[in-house]
Design an enzyme around this catalytic site. Structure first.
Site, PDB file in Angstrom:
ATOM      1  N   ARG A 199      10.049 -11.717  25.935  1.00 16.24           N
ATOM      2  CA  ARG A 199       9.054 -12.555  26.591  1.00 16.24           C
ATOM      3  C   ARG A 199       9.659 -13.912  26.927  1.00 16.24           C
ATOM      4  O   ARG A 199      10.868 -14.111  26.781  1.00 16.24           O
ATOM      5  CB  ARG A 199       7.846 -12.730  25.686  1.00 16.24           C
ATOM      6  CG  ARG A 199       8.155 -13.378  24.343  1.00 16.24           C
ATOM      7  CD  ARG A 199       6.856 -13.557  23.587  1.00 16.24           C
ATOM      8  NE  ARG A 199       6.998 -14.176  22.311  1.00 16.24           N
ATOM      9  CZ  ARG A 199       5.968 -14.483  21.530  1.00 16.24           C
ATOM     10  NH1 ARG A 199       4.750 -14.219  21.899  1.00 16.24           N
ATOM     11  NH2 ARG A 199       6.143 -15.055  20.377  1.00 16.24           N
ATOM     12  N   THR A 201      11.192 -17.376  26.756  1.00 12.64           N
ATOM     13  CA  THR A 201      11.897 -18.039  25.657  1.00 12.64           C
ATOM     14  C   THR A 201      12.234 -19.484  25.975  1.00 12.64           C
ATOM     15  O   THR A 201      12.772 -20.195  25.123  1.00 12.64           O
ATOM     16  CB  THR A 201      13.249 -17.333  25.365  1.00 12.64           C
ATOM     17  OG1 THR A 201      14.028 -17.383  26.554  1.00 12.64           O
ATOM     18  CG2 THR A 201      13.065 -15.911  24.902  1.00 12.64           C
ATOM     19  N   TRP A 212      23.300 -14.953  36.014  1.00 13.48           N
ATOM     20  CA  TRP A 212      22.870 -14.062  37.112  1.00 13.48           C
ATOM     21  C   TRP A 212      23.828 -14.165  38.292  1.00 13.48           C
ATOM     22  O   TRP A 212      24.160 -13.165  38.931  1.00 13.48           O
ATOM     23  CB  TRP A 212      21.424 -14.378  37.525  1.00 13.48           C
ATOM     24  CG  TRP A 212      20.403 -13.938  36.519  1.00 13.48           C
ATOM     25  CD1 TRP A 212      19.501 -14.725  35.851  1.00 13.48           C
ATOM     26  CD2 TRP A 212      20.165 -12.594  36.049  1.00 13.48           C
ATOM     27  NE1 TRP A 212      18.728 -13.964  35.001  1.00 13.48           N
ATOM     28  CE2 TRP A 212      19.120 -12.663  35.098  1.00 13.48           C
ATOM     29  CE3 TRP A 212      20.750 -11.352  36.320  1.00 13.48           C
ATOM     30  CZ2 TRP A 212      18.622 -11.525  34.436  1.00 13.48           C
ATOM     31  CZ3 TRP A 212      20.273 -10.224  35.666  1.00 13.48           C
ATOM     32  CH2 TRP A 212      19.228 -10.318  34.736  1.00 13.48           C
ATOM     33  N   SER A 240      19.404  -5.280  39.831  1.00 15.26           N
ATOM     34  CA  SER A 240      18.255  -6.003  40.385  1.00 15.26           C
ATOM     35  C   SER A 240      16.951  -5.495  39.751  1.00 15.26           C
ATOM     36  O   SER A 240      16.046  -6.280  39.450  1.00 15.26           O
ATOM     37  CB  SER A 240      18.235  -5.823  41.904  1.00 15.26           C
ATOM     38  OG  SER A 240      17.016  -6.255  42.424  1.00 15.26           O
ATOM     39  N   HIS A 243      16.731  -6.961  36.372  1.00 20.65           N
ATOM     40  CA  HIS A 243      16.384  -8.383  36.516  1.00 20.65           C
ATOM     41  C   HIS A 243      14.874  -8.526  36.781  1.00 20.65           C
ATOM     42  O   HIS A 243      14.199  -9.368  36.180  1.00 20.65           O
ATOM     43  CB  HIS A 243      17.212  -8.969  37.672  1.00 20.65           C
ATOM     44  CG  HIS A 243      17.199 -10.465  37.767  1.00 20.65           C
ATOM     45  ND1 HIS A 243      18.055 -11.157  38.589  1.00 20.65           N
ATOM     46  CD2 HIS A 243      16.427 -11.421  37.170  1.00 20.65           C
ATOM     47  CE1 HIS A 243      17.810 -12.456  38.480  1.00 20.65           C
ATOM     48  NE2 HIS A 243      16.832 -12.638  37.636  1.00 20.65           N
ATOM     49  N   ARG A 273       8.589 -14.639  41.420  1.00 20.65           N
ATOM     50  CA  ARG A 273       9.913 -14.099  41.098  1.00 20.65           C
ATOM     51  C   ARG A 273      10.071 -12.629  41.467  1.00 20.65           C
ATOM     52  O   ARG A 273      11.182 -12.147  41.634  1.00 20.65           O
ATOM     53  CB  ARG A 273      10.189 -14.246  39.606  1.00 20.65           C
ATOM     54  CG  ARG A 273      10.309 -15.687  39.218  1.00 20.65           C
ATOM     55  CD  ARG A 273      11.081 -15.822  37.940  1.00 20.65           C
ATOM     56  NE  ARG A 273      10.974 -17.178  37.437  1.00 20.65           N
ATOM     57  CZ  ARG A 273      11.380 -17.530  36.243  1.00 20.65           C
ATOM     58  NH1 ARG A 273      11.892 -16.636  35.432  1.00 20.65           N
ATOM     59  NH2 ARG A 273      11.263 -18.775  35.845  1.00 20.65           N
ATOM     60  N   CYS A 373      20.926 -17.785  24.880  1.00 21.21           N
ATOM     61  CA  CYS A 373      19.669 -17.759  24.116  1.00 21.21           C
ATOM     62  C   CYS A 373      19.673 -16.433  23.368  1.00 21.21           C
ATOM     63  O   CYS A 373      19.898 -15.382  23.961  1.00 21.21           O
ATOM     64  CB  CYS A 373      18.488 -17.888  25.076  1.00 21.21           C
ATOM     65  SG  CYS A 373      17.127 -16.749  24.842  1.00 21.21           S
ATOM     66  N   CYS A 376      17.265 -13.565  24.347  1.00 24.16           N
ATOM     67  CA  CYS A 376      17.602 -13.030  25.677  1.00 24.16           C
ATOM     68  C   CYS A 376      18.872 -12.186  25.564  1.00 24.16           C
ATOM     69  O   CYS A 376      19.007 -11.151  26.210  1.00 24.16           O
ATOM     70  CB  CYS A 376      17.846 -14.147  26.681  1.00 24.16           C
ATOM     71  SG  CYS A 376      16.595 -15.428  26.660  1.00 24.16           S
TER      72      CYS A 376
HETATM   73  C1  LIG Z   1      20.489 -11.162  30.486  1.00 26.26           C
HETATM   74  C2  LIG Z   1      19.395 -12.189  30.580  1.00 26.26           C
HETATM   75  C3  LIG Z   1      18.257 -12.009  29.817  1.00 26.26           C
HETATM   76  C4  LIG Z   1      17.229 -12.948  29.886  1.00 26.26           C
HETATM   77  N1  LIG Z   1      16.121 -12.768  29.109  1.00 26.26           N
HETATM   78  C5  LIG Z   1      15.150 -13.702  29.134  1.00 26.26           C
HETATM   79  C6  LIG Z   1      13.999 -13.564  28.289  1.00 26.26           C
HETATM   80  O1  LIG Z   1      13.869 -12.608  27.528  1.00 26.26           O
HETATM   81  N2  LIG Z   1      13.075 -14.549  28.343  1.00 26.26           N
HETATM   82  C7  LIG Z   1      13.205 -15.661  29.163  1.00 26.26           C
HETATM   83  O2  LIG Z   1      12.332 -16.507  29.180  1.00 26.26           O
HETATM   84  N3  LIG Z   1      14.276 -15.791  29.969  1.00 26.26           N
HETATM   85  C8  LIG Z   1      15.237 -14.861  29.977  1.00 26.26           C
HETATM   86  N4  LIG Z   1      16.324 -15.013  30.788  1.00 26.26           N
HETATM   87  C9  LIG Z   1      16.333 -16.092  31.787  1.00 26.26           C
HETATM   88  C10 LIG Z   1      15.599 -15.626  33.065  1.00 26.26           C
HETATM   89  O3  LIG Z   1      16.074 -14.378  33.507  1.00 26.26           O
HETATM   90  C11 LIG Z   1      15.779 -16.603  34.225  1.00 26.26           C
HETATM   91  O4  LIG Z   1      17.141 -16.804  34.471  1.00 26.26           O
HETATM   92  C12 LIG Z   1      15.112 -17.947  33.969  1.00 26.26           C
HETATM   93  O5  LIG Z   1      13.769 -17.765  33.651  1.00 26.26           O
HETATM   94  C13 LIG Z   1      15.218 -18.857  35.228  1.00 26.26           C
HETATM   95  O6  LIG Z   1      14.603 -18.202  36.336  1.00 26.26           O
HETATM   96  P1  LIG Z   1      14.844 -18.614  37.843  1.00 26.26           P
HETATM   97  O7  LIG Z   1      13.536 -18.796  38.501  1.00 26.26           O
HETATM   98  O8  LIG Z   1      15.814 -19.739  37.935  1.00 26.26           O
HETATM   99  O9  LIG Z   1      15.471 -17.317  38.543  1.00 26.26           O
HETATM  100  P2  LIG Z   1      16.407 -16.241  37.913  1.00 26.26           P
HETATM  101  O10 LIG Z   1      15.581 -15.131  37.361  1.00 26.26           O
HETATM  102  O11 LIG Z   1      17.399 -16.904  36.993  1.00 26.26           O
HETATM  103  O12 LIG Z   1      17.189 -15.667  39.190  1.00 26.26           O
HETATM  104  C14 LIG Z   1      18.363 -16.318  39.728  1.00 26.26           C
HETATM  105  C15 LIG Z   1      18.520 -15.872  41.184  1.00 26.26           C
HETATM  106  O13 LIG Z   1      18.738 -14.471  41.243  1.00 26.26           O
HETATM  107  C16 LIG Z   1      18.056 -13.895  42.355  1.00 26.26           C
HETATM  108  N5  LIG Z   1      17.096 -12.895  41.861  1.00 26.26           N
HETATM  109  C17 LIG Z   1      16.020 -13.094  41.064  1.00 26.26           C
HETATM  110  N6  LIG Z   1      15.440 -11.929  40.757  1.00 26.26           N
HETATM  111  C18 LIG Z   1      16.152 -10.963  41.372  1.00 26.26           C
HETATM  112  C19 LIG Z   1      16.049  -9.550  41.444  1.00 26.26           C
HETATM  113  N7  LIG Z   1      15.107  -8.883  40.780  1.00 26.26           N
HETATM  114  N8  LIG Z   1      16.945  -8.890  42.201  1.00 26.26           N
HETATM  115  C20 LIG Z   1      17.916  -9.535  42.869  1.00 26.26           C
HETATM  116  N9  LIG Z   1      18.080 -10.868  42.831  1.00 26.26           N
HETATM  117  C21 LIG Z   1      17.214 -11.571  42.086  1.00 26.26           C
HETATM  118  C22 LIG Z   1      17.403 -15.029  43.088  1.00 26.26           C
HETATM  119  O14 LIG Z   1      18.273 -15.435  44.126  1.00 26.26           O
HETATM  120  C23 LIG Z   1      17.280 -16.102  42.036  1.00 26.26           C
HETATM  121  O15 LIG Z   1      17.259 -17.368  42.574  1.00 26.26           O
HETATM  122  C24 LIG Z   1      17.360 -14.093  30.734  1.00 26.26           C
HETATM  123  C25 LIG Z   1      18.525 -14.268  31.494  1.00 26.26           C
HETATM  124  C26 LIG Z   1      19.534 -13.336  31.417  1.00 26.26           C
HETATM  125  C27 LIG Z   1      20.790 -13.557  32.228  1.00 26.26           C
END
Ligand SMILES: Cc1cc2nc3c(=O)[nH]c(=O)nc-3n(C[C@H](O)[C@H](O)[C@H](O)COP(=O)(O)OP(=O)(O)OC[C@H]3O[C@@H](n4cnc5c(N)ncnc54)[C@H](O)[C@@H]3O)c2cc1C
Length: 455
Positions: A199, A201, A212, A240, A243, A273, A373, A376
């Protein structure tokens, strides 16, 4: 001379006002449509995506899931009626709730990543007394040093409490798709997944973005055109889809009010997102069907596996639920082949391509050690191992398309595979249930913002 307008003129004014109101309404709707398309919303016609009437709010995704052998309606129906209930029960049982993982942040790519060092206690800067007492309670199984190192975000910490159940060991075998050596037990700890739900974090910003970026740019670039081979496209879609699922879980269980410790759904995050990008939803369904195919392909192996944890009642239940998952009649008749892996690696350079993609996936798996984290990292590692296990099953170790005699899975791989399937199933369910209503909520929010702006 009368001062007010005559009654007839009064009616005409009312009619004129109604016409003005209608025109203003139409203008507002037009403005709203422009504003929504500017913000990246799909158009009304693309909202229905073949859904028949084209009404906003109607179901969005219909027809075959791209590159799969099952349609959206069937996936939603089977998921809700059959798979999700079984998986939810299964992952709560002792066999599936303990995951062995190396949580130590051992990033091979950015040794100077301050975020990573800090969170794993090489540098502990926050004094213990900064944390309020209630924050510490759920983490009483952790040492005080561990508490200090969470940068004020206890929700990012892994609860390592285990109960006293014992496990019966399985074979120790390495997975060729992942970078961790699964046979090496040094620094591995067991984690109760039920105590550590995936969830929100608080892990955001440059560190998360860098992970990413590294995954997409260096290891599975988005396919630029139709020319890209199916296998590379599949790798991109798997990542993706994963993600998307992670984002869905963040939106599903979000810390809405930190001071009141209030958790709940964050629909605008879900929209911004995931739902706003139909491709991300499609990739989620693709990944779900890919992993489901791996589970059903390994049915014979999984049915005969040992689910012994020293608790006969729970273990019998595990065996029975595994059978229900593998041989469910509804699933088998509605979606007999969720994904057809035999179509891949058929070109001349199939073997080299497989090596290249295997290397890229191993790299992605190594990047998980850089996730700054702990919780995560736990779910990142589990789900990447789950995907690696699906890849191992579908394209077994020696490159054959059929499971061969020597094919073996490690207990931890099976735990990762089933928990990953459950995560994806939860995401598909939430997206299906809230997809159209969240569109409506966001539209209403945009509408009232627009109205406020106009007044
Ligand atoms: C392995 C991993 C596990 C994580 N687990 C958690 C967790 O359990 N809890 C938590 O709160 N956060 C977690 N995070 C962090 C979370 O995924 C996001 O990185 C964070 O919330 C910031 O989100 P953001 O809006 O900057 O976009 P992000 O989700 O970081 O996305 C970065 C970029 O990737 C692209 N993108 C986004 N979604 C997709 C998709 N589905 N397909 C293709 N491209 C895409 C977009 O260009 C976006 O700007 C995790 C990160 C990683 C790397």
């Amino acid at each position: 001379m009368s001062e007010g307008p005559p009654p007839a003129a009064d009616g005409a004014v009312r009619r004129r006002r109604r016409r003005w109101a209608a025109a203003a309404g139409a203008l507002l709707v037009a403005l709203l449509a422009v504003a929504l398309s500017y913000r990246g919303f799909p158009s009304i016609s693309s909202l229905s995506r073949g859904g028949g009437c084209g009404c906003p709010g109607a179901r969005k995704y219909t027809g075959m899931v791209e590159d799969c052998c099952c349609d959206y309606e069937t996936v939603d129906a089977i998921n809700e009626e059959v798979l999700n209930p079984i998986l939810q029960d299964l992952v709560a049982l002792p066999f599936f709730r303990y995951f062995k993982v190396k949580l130590w942040c051992d990033c091979p790519f950015w040794p100077d990543d301050g975020m990573c060092r800090l969170r794993d206690c090489s540098v502990c800067e926050c004094p213990d007394n900064e944390f309020p007492e209630p924050f510490k309670k759920p983490y009483s199984g952790l040492s005080p040093e561990n508490m200090i190192c969470q940068e004020g975000k206890p929700e990012a910490t892994v609860d390592r409490t285990l109960d006293t159940k014992v496990f019966k060991g399985w074979v120790e075998t390495d997975n060729p798709w992942t970078s961790d050596d699964e046979t090496d037990n040094a620094e591995m700890t067991y984690v109760n997944l039920q105590l550590n739900p995936e969830r929100y974090t608080g892990y955001t910003g440059d560190s998360a973005r860098r992970i990413w970026d590294a995954i997409y740019k260096e290891n599975c670039p988005k396919y630029p055109s139709e020319d890209m081979c199916q296998e590379k496209k599949a790798l991109y879609k798997l990542i993706s889809g994963l993600h998307s699922s992670i984002s869905v879980h963040i939106a599903y269980d979000y810390l809405l009010d930190e001071s009141a410790n209030l958790w709940g759904h964050n629909l605008s995050l879900l929209h911004d997102r995931v739902l706003k990008y139909p491709e991300r939803v499609e990739n989620l369904y693709f990944t779900y069907l890919f992993v489901l195919r791996a589970v059903t392909k390994a049915a014979d192996y999984l049915e005969q596996a040992e689910y012994n944890t020293g608790n006969p009642e729970e273990d019998l239940k595990t065996q029975s639920l595994v059978r229900q998952l593998l041989y469910n009649h509804k699933l088998r008749s509605a979606c007999p082949l969720p994904f057809d892996e035999a179509k891949l690696w058929q070109g001349e350079n199939g073997p080299e391509l497989k090596q290249e993609i295997q290397k890229q996936f191993r790299n992605i798996s190594a990047i998980m050690d850089c996730v700054g984290c702990e919780k995560c990292r736990l779910w990142g590692k589990l789900q990447v191992l789950g995907l690696g296990t699906a890849l191992k099953i579908l394209f077994s170790v020696d490159g054959e398309n059929n499971l061969n005699q020597q094919f073996q899975l490690q207990r931890n791989e099976v735990i990762a595979l089933v928990n990953l399937l459950n995560r994806l199933s939860e995401s598909v369910k939430f997206v299906h249930e809230t997809g159209s209503s969240s569109q409506e909520i966001i539209k209403q929010q945009s509408f009232s913002t627009l109205q406020k702006g106009a007044s």
